[in-house]
Enzyme design. Structure first.
Site, PDB file in Angstrom:
ATOM      1  N   GLY A  56       6.535   5.553   8.663  1.00 46.34           N
ATOM      2  CA  GLY A  56       5.721   6.764   8.726  1.00 46.34           C
ATOM      3  C   GLY A  56       5.875   7.431  10.077  1.00 46.34           C
ATOM      4  O   GLY A  56       6.869   7.226  10.774  1.00 46.34           O
ATOM      5  N   SER A  57       4.899   8.197  10.459  1.00 45.07           N
ATOM      6  CA  SER A  57       4.987   8.966  11.697  1.00 45.07           C
ATOM      7  C   SER A  57       4.829   8.063  12.913  1.00 45.07           C
ATOM      8  O   SER A  57       4.255   6.967  12.839  1.00 45.07           O
ATOM      9  CB  SER A  57       3.908  10.049  11.730  1.00 45.07           C
ATOM     10  OG  SER A  57       2.627   9.469  11.934  1.00 45.07           O
TER      11      SER A  57
ATOM     12  N   LYS B 136       0.854  -1.188   0.000  1.00 46.62           N
ATOM     13  CA  LYS B 136       0.000   0.000   0.000  1.00 46.62           C
ATOM     14  C   LYS B 136       0.887   1.234   0.000  1.00 46.62           C
ATOM     15  O   LYS B 136       1.438   1.628   1.028  1.00 46.62           O
ATOM     16  CB  LYS B 136      -0.925   0.051   1.219  1.00 46.62           C
ATOM     17  CG  LYS B 136      -2.024   1.125   1.053  1.00 46.62           C
ATOM     18  CD  LYS B 136      -2.452   1.766   2.352  1.00 46.62           C
ATOM     19  CE  LYS B 136      -1.697   3.027   2.681  1.00 46.62           C
ATOM     20  NZ  LYS B 136      -1.914   4.160   1.756  1.00 46.62           N
TER      21      LYS B 136
ATOM     22  N   CYS C  89      12.873  11.501   7.563  1.00 47.28           N
ATOM     23  CA  CYS C  89      12.891  11.114   8.971  1.00 47.28           C
ATOM     24  C   CYS C  89      14.271  11.342   9.571  1.00 47.28           C
ATOM     25  O   CYS C  89      14.418  11.453  10.790  1.00 47.28           O
ATOM     26  CB  CYS C  89      12.452   9.663   9.142  1.00 47.28           C
ATOM     27  SG  CYS C  89      13.380   8.484   8.162  1.00 47.28           S
TER      28      CYS C  89
ATOM     29  N   GLU D  42       8.566  16.669  15.734  1.00 43.68           N
ATOM     30  CA  GLU D  42       8.969  16.509  14.334  1.00 43.68           C
ATOM     31  C   GLU D  42       8.129  17.432  13.454  1.00 43.68           C
ATOM     32  O   GLU D  42       6.910  17.286  13.376  1.00 43.68           O
ATOM     33  CB  GLU D  42       8.802  15.055  13.891  1.00 43.68           C
ATOM     34  CG  GLU D  42       9.369  14.793  12.512  1.00 43.68           C
ATOM     35  CD  GLU D  42       9.313  13.319  12.127  1.00 43.68           C
ATOM     36  OE1 GLU D  42      10.235  12.858  11.441  1.00 43.68           O
ATOM     37  OE2 GLU D  42       8.351  12.630  12.510  1.00 43.68           O
TER      38      GLU D  42
ATOM     39  N   GLY E 234       2.306   4.990  13.567  1.00 42.02           N
ATOM     40  CA  GLY E 234       2.949   3.730  13.901  1.00 42.02           C
ATOM     41  C   GLY E 234       2.390   3.120  15.171  1.00 42.02           C
ATOM     42  O   GLY E 234       2.233   1.891  15.276  1.00 42.02           O
TER      43      GLY E 234
ATOM     44  N   GLU F  93       9.228   1.773  11.419  1.00 40.78           N
ATOM     45  CA  GLU F  93      10.287   2.783  11.300  1.00 40.78           C
ATOM     46  C   GLU F  93       9.558   4.119  11.282  1.00 40.78           C
ATOM     47  O   GLU F  93       8.845   4.430  10.333  1.00 40.78           O
ATOM     48  CB  GLU F  93      11.122   2.562  10.044  1.00 40.78           C
ATOM     49  CG  GLU F  93      12.488   3.231  10.086  1.00 40.78           C
ATOM     50  CD  GLU F  93      12.419   4.738   9.909  1.00 40.78           C
ATOM     51  OE1 GLU F  93      12.719   5.464  10.899  1.00 40.78           O
ATOM     52  OE2 GLU F  93      12.069   5.199   8.819  1.00 40.78           O
TER      53      GLU F  93
END
Length: 505
Positions: free
Chosen positions: A239-240, A186, A295, A394, A244, A261
């Protein structure tokens, strides 16, 4: 050379389909969404299926069916297919890079680097097909053989972000495939085209039908059904941290494996003995490359007070030289951010920084001169306290913060004083400080005299604390994510032997 933006000029194809069971098919709902050029939002890159749970079910069923044969392919033969895919990627590197700049926004040189990382990972994984090492060990009993081998997991779900739209899918697909798994991918809805191209290449390289399936759509309509599906053995997500955490929670009831991650708030430490010009080069590349949408972006610069003013002035001057614009233009150094929502979030954080009392030294606004797209000026804050939100959260944009410190020890403390632990860097000529930093910085990646980015595919990639959950992408550690250890014993004594019980004396 400059390149004029021409909608649809890269390919005659403008409508794309899911890839399920070796067939290109529309979403069962018939719904679609558009992928837009972030440098020129009126340029529609393509129209993609807005898929739903029914499409996920079909993709998982196709992957489950294909698994029975794919798991029996000898790993070296799997590697030969990936090797051919790598060769095709080399031939199409320039075309893919230009399409990436158009769809994602990163400047052409960086897009070429993204595609090169796909090439590197594909060849690396192909080679692992002939070195998927287990262990042979001596048995504690006579006439008994003992060894361990890797076994595939089954159907794996791969959920990937938009900022590295080919590299990160390859970090997941290639290790998963070489281990003998089948996949449902996806991709991020902001950058579906590059995943489409990657799957096209795998198909052309001879990958059997159903081994890789791609389903486009939102996290709610595609990602969540994929996470909940009982026939999916693992979810690998990049992703964030907030998303996550939700992935982890969604997979927990079924004990599904999860590899995460996630976020970063990475620091470059500049000590008083550093090569300041080299350090400033590192900050510019680390903070503003990919418009800060990494990231591993250097969103904090922890600088010794004795060189603080020099670093600040050098950075301010160099930031003023960075040209924003469409990334196919050769003189452009910083492209747009991915979409309007991201731009608004970044601009909100800039206002937060000013409200917290940080000094805005450069940038700080939308750049309307660069074009009609979502451009944010490279932004530098000074005199930032380590507790400020712009030093803790972030931002994921072209914003970095100068944090003055008085000692090496304070620099390490500030660098570690966040919830994330992805990447850190230190600029120093003191070998003792360099090795102490490598030991004490709490992050999965550490650099000396280099910025916080630049991972290579043959080493583990990932972080500590809220950046990950203990797994790693890339390197041989990726094989641990996508395989199961199986211990094998063969007793050829022709009698009952009882380990830990029988006395052999």
């Amino acid at each position: 050379m400059n390149f004029e933006i021409k909608p649809g000029s890269f390919s005659g194809q403008s409508k794309f389909l899911n890839y399920i069971g070796g067939q290109w098919v529309p979403a069962k709902s018939g719904k679609t969404f558009e992928s837009l050029n972030p440098a020129e939002p009126s340029d529609v890159v393509g129209v993609f299926p807005a898929s739903g749970p029914e499409d996920v079910n079909a993709a998982v069923a196709a992957a489950k069916k294909a698994y029975e044969n794919w798991r029996l392919y000898p790993a070296p033969k799997r590697g030969e297919i990936l090797f051919k895919a790598g060769q095709i990627l080399i031939e199409r590197k320039e075309q893919l890079s230009r399409e990436m700049t158009r769809e994602m926004g990163k400047v052409l040189a960086e897009a070429r680097g993204d595609v090169q990382e796909v090439i590197d990972m594909t060849f690396y994984a192909a080679g692992e097909g002939r070195r998927m090492f287990g262990q042979t060990v001596p048995s504690e009993l006579q006439n008994k053989f003992a060894m361990s081998v890797r076994a595939p997991l089954g159907v794996v779900g791969l959920i990937t972000p938009w900022n590295f739209p080919m590299a990160i899918p390859s970090w997941k697909l290639m290790p998963a495939l070489i281990c003998g798994n089948t996949c449902v991918l996806k991709p991020a809805s902001d950058t579906p085209l590059l995943s489409h191209r990657l799957v096209e290449i795998l198909e052309e390289a001879g990958l059997p039908k159903g081994v890789v399936n791609v389903v486009y759509g939102s996290g709610r309509e595609v990602g969540e059904p994929l996470m909940a599906h009982p026939d999916v053995s693992l979810i690998s997500f990049t992703g964030s941290t907030d998303i996550g955490r939700r992935v982890n929670e969604a997979c927990a009831p079924s004990f599904k494996r999860v590899s995460l991650e996630m976020g970063g708030k990475n620091a470059i430490v500049i000590m008083d003995d550093a090569n300041l010009d080299l350090a400033v080069d590192g900050v510019l590349w680390g903070a503003f490359g990919t418009s800060g949408q990494r990231c591993t972006a250097a969103s904090r610069v922890i600088v010794h007070k004795s060189v603080h003013a020099q670093v600040r002035d050098k950075l301010k001057n160099r930031i003023g030289e960075l040209k924003l614009g469409y990334g196919l233009n050769s003189d452009v150094k910083v492209g747009p951010v991915i979409n309007e929502s991201a731009m608004k979030k970044i601009l909100e954080y800039i206002e937060i920084g000013k409200g917290e009392g940080a000094d805005l030294i450069a940038g700080g606004a939308r750049d309307t001169q660069a074009g009609a797209g979502w451009f944010v000026q490279p932004t530098l804050f000074d005199n930032v306290k380590s507790t400020m939100r712009i030093a803790q959260e972030e931002i994921f944009g072209p914003v970095t913060a100068l944090i003055p410190v008085g000692s090496f020890e304070e620099a390490i403390q500030v660098a570690n004083g966040i919830q994330f632990g992805l990447s850190t860097a230190i600029y120093t000529k003191n070998v003792n400080q360099a090795f102490t930093a490598l030991r004490d910085l709490d992050s999965g990646l550490c650099y000396v005299n280099a910025p916080t980015i630049g991972a290579e595919v043959h080493l583990p990639f990932g972080g500590t604390k809220d950046t990950g959950n203990g797994h790693r992408d890339a390197g041989t550690t990726a094989l641990d994510v996508f395989s199961e250890w199986k211990s094998l014993y063969v007793d050829y004594s022709d009698k009952l032997q009882r380990a830990q019980i029988d006395d052999l004396s």
